[in-house]
Design a protein around this motif. Structure first.
Motif, short mmCIF file in Angstrom:
data_model
loop_
_atom_site.label_atom_id
_atom_site.label_comp_id
_atom_site.label_asym_id
_atom_site.label_seq_id
_atom_site.Cartn_x
_atom_site.Cartn_y
_atom_site.Cartn_z
N TYR A 8 25.67 8.16 -19.80
CA TYR A 8 24.62 7.16 -20.00
C TYR A 8 24.52 6.22 -18.81
O TYR A 8 25.49 6.02 -18.07
N HIS A 9 23.34 5.64 -18.65
CA HIS A 9 23.15 4.55 -17.70
C HIS A 9 23.56 3.26 -18.41
O HIS A 9 23.22 3.08 -19.59
N ASN A 25 19.99 -1.80 -23.10
CA ASN A 25 18.67 -1.86 -23.72
C ASN A 25 18.76 -1.57 -25.22
O ASN A 25 18.08 -2.22 -26.02
N CYS A 81 21.24 11.23 -18.78
CA CYS A 81 21.56 10.10 -19.65
C CYS A 81 21.27 10.46 -21.12
O CYS A 81 20.21 11.01 -21.43
N ASP A 127 16.32 4.33 -35.54
CA ASP A 127 15.85 5.18 -34.45
C ASP A 127 16.16 6.63 -34.83
O ASP A 127 17.27 7.12 -34.62
N CYS A 176 20.59 1.58 -19.95
CA CYS A 176 20.07 2.19 -21.17
C CYS A 176 20.89 1.76 -22.39
O CYS A 176 20.33 1.48 -23.45
N PHE A 192 20.45 8.58 -23.46
CA PHE A 192 19.36 7.79 -23.99
C PHE A 192 18.00 8.11 -23.37
O PHE A 192 17.01 8.21 -24.09
N CYS A 193 17.96 8.28 -22.05
CA CYS A 193 16.65 8.49 -21.40
C CYS A 193 16.48 9.88 -20.82
O CYS A 193 15.37 10.28 -20.48
N GLY A 194 17.57 10.63 -20.67
CA GLY A 194 17.50 11.99 -20.14
C GLY A 194 17.47 12.09 -18.63
O GLY A 194 17.61 13.17 -18.07
N ASP A 195 17.30 10.96 -17.95
CA ASP A 195 17.22 10.95 -16.49
C ASP A 195 18.59 11.28 -15.89
O ASP A 195 19.61 10.76 -16.32
#
Length: 78
Positions: free
Chosen positions: A55-56, A62, A5, A36, A59, A7-10
């Motif tokens: 991306y999720h 959010n 992702c 950011d 995310c 944004f979060c890397g997961d």
């Protein structure tokens, strides 16, 4: 580009591929609004489509929610 992702890397979960400039534009606007710096640095490498960003949905939502809260707070302070 990392395989997870943007944004979060997961890497787990349902990842969507950024496929419109509308998403890219809105993510950039959000990143600028909330200042950011990490996200702005990642965006400096190019648009989300050329980076083949994934991306999720949660995310992305959010990010939109963080921005909305920031804008509301900023307006209240005026």
């Amino acid at each position: 580009m990392m395989p997870g992702c943007f944004f979060c890397g997961d890497e787990s979960g349902d990842l969507h591929e950024a496929s419109t400039f509308m998403i890219d534009r809105r993510v950039r606007e959000c990143a600028l609004e909330i200042q950011d710096t990490v996200l702005l640095a990642e965006l400096s490498a190019g648009d989300l489509i050329s980076q083949e960003a994934k991306y999720h949905t949660t995310c992305l939502i959010n990010l939109y929610n963080r921005t909305r809260k920031h804008v509301l707070k900023t307006e209240e302070e005026r």
